[in-house]
Design an enzyme around this catalytic site. Sequence first.
Site, PDB file in Angstrom:
ATOM      1  N   LYS A  64      36.288  44.999 -18.171  1.00  0.00           N
ATOM      2  CA  LYS A  64      36.505  46.050 -19.170  1.00  0.00           C
ATOM      3  C   LYS A  64      37.403  47.171 -18.642  1.00  0.00           C
ATOM      4  O   LYS A  64      37.830  48.039 -19.399  1.00  0.00           O
ATOM      5  CB  LYS A  64      35.163  46.600 -19.647  1.00  0.00           C
ATOM      6  N   LEU A  93      25.480  36.180 -16.585  1.00  0.00           N
ATOM      7  CA  LEU A  93      24.365  35.642 -17.358  1.00  0.00           C
ATOM      8  C   LEU A  93      23.040  36.091 -16.770  1.00  0.00           C
ATOM      9  O   LEU A  93      22.842  36.079 -15.572  1.00  0.00           O
ATOM     10  CB  LEU A  93      24.431  34.119 -17.357  1.00  0.00           C
TER      11      LEU A  93
END
Length: 604
Positions: free
Chosen positions: A413, A453
């Site tokens: 990001k 995850l």
Amino acid sequence: MRSPYKFLLSAERKNKRIITVTYDAFAIVVSLYLSIAIRLGATYIPLGLDEIVSLSLTLVATLYCFTKLGMYRAVLRYMMVPALGNIFLSVLISSIILSLSGFFFQSFIPRSVPFIYAGLAVLTLGGPRILIRSMYHYYYRRKKPNVLIYGGGATGRTLAASLIQGDEYHPVAIIDDDASKDGNIICGLRVHHSRDFAKLKSLYEPKKLLLAINNISKGKRLRLLDELSHWPIEVQSVPSIEDIAAGKGSVTEIKDLDIADLLGRAPVMPDIQLMKQNIENKVVMVTGAGGSIGSELCRQIVALAPKSIILFELNEYNLYKVDQELKATLKRLGNNCQLIASLGSVQNENRLTNIMTKNSVDTVYHAAAYKHVPLVEDNIIEGVRNNVFGTLACANAAIDACVSNFTLVSTDKAVRPTNVMGASKRLAELVLQGLAEKNSNTTFTMVRFGNVLGSSGSVVPLFKKQIRKGGPLTVTHPDITRYFMLIPEAAQLVIQASAIAKNGQVFVLDMGEPVKILDLAKRMTHLMGMQAYDTANTDTGDIEIKFTGLRPGEKLYEELLIGDNVEGSPHSKIMVAQEDKLSWKEISILINRLNESCHHYDIE
């Protein structure tokens, strides 16, 4: 009023043994009487002292054999084939004793009587035991939901045997695509081909399909899961035989499919030499040690034999949890690594300098950050303070304490950021790049990767929770995609990247192919035995997928590189990003202006 069967099952163990021994004695006497009566063809049998001694000796010897072979320690409802073998052995010994005692005591025992007795004794002693076991399993299996087992190999056989004995599930059939196994009987269960699934589902109405197949390649497993994802049944898995043998799980430890299976990502084995380079026999510090990435870094580090590891964390409970977990790990490993749990904020430079200097820290992994995009968007000042100025404080402390290696855990990001979180992480990267030019004693490294995850903010546990609650599944946009990586793999690659770094380098990790979040939601729903739908296409299904719209600052697609200029590295999954950066002079001006704005809460 309870039935005699229920009363017998609930009786105390001592009373059950008394009942069993009493019955066995009665059955042996009856078998002896009947064997002689059948041989003589008469119901009245004249017995002298010799015959009574011979028959009594047979009775005592048989009960003694049963005791020595553990027949009165065995639980009848769980009795298996070996226990039946013991009955045959005891009866055989009993028949031989009957023959020998008849010979030595000159008692009237015809030669055919021991053979007749053996047959009768097996029936009277073994029959009730088999009957009780069958009644137990018939009675209790009605309360257990039916399940299918996929896989007729070692794992499947072990699972079937364990479930039959257990109280949770009732296996009704085994599915295996190996033609040589089709029609075989394993643990009393027939093996069927996968094409028979529809027939089996209609016949048995199974609740779940338990995947008990682990000795296949990653590619074959992915293709199998893709096929199973279209079957209208919940799919769960069991640990491999290797994991069970290593104590990492039990055969009845049935769980949801591994998140790695859901996304088809095959982790790469780490280079042990790179893993150890900045850790073995060194003092290592992890900031944000209680977070998802920080705690996994700590788990990886303690296994690499550091001299000591400093857990630096702001949240007291998270620090306590990871500290307790690592203490247990070190005890199990027999490792004498020193564990230091330190509470504190990364914005407190004096505290950081004191800890690093006092403990002569060699390596720092800076994982402390605010990462939740909407929360940072709503708390801009704190987000910038923690992510930018916290990184600067840690870096300055590392320089003052003469730390050799400093690695920042960054994010995808930070690439062309559209939100405050991403922008703050990009500025943190620029701060370290500026310091790298200014200082040469500490090697500053930045490692950039996407979603992990299983982390606290991961979409996978959120989807699981929403599916179990009956929906709806919340997806921000039909076309949104993300890169995913397993937490252990991400932590290993961060450690390896720090080992190959040159000062000021930005590393990007090979995240594989991006995953469409909508496809992930549908796949998870199918594998949990339900059908997903969205109102734009159809209203038939079990779980609704609801599109909530992109959140403030959220992108449809994430990127790992600002430009296209990337170079390889000694590790196949780690690349070096060649990007524009600012000098320390330029960064200092930005930092001062930013600090002033934060001080006056000038958010704009």
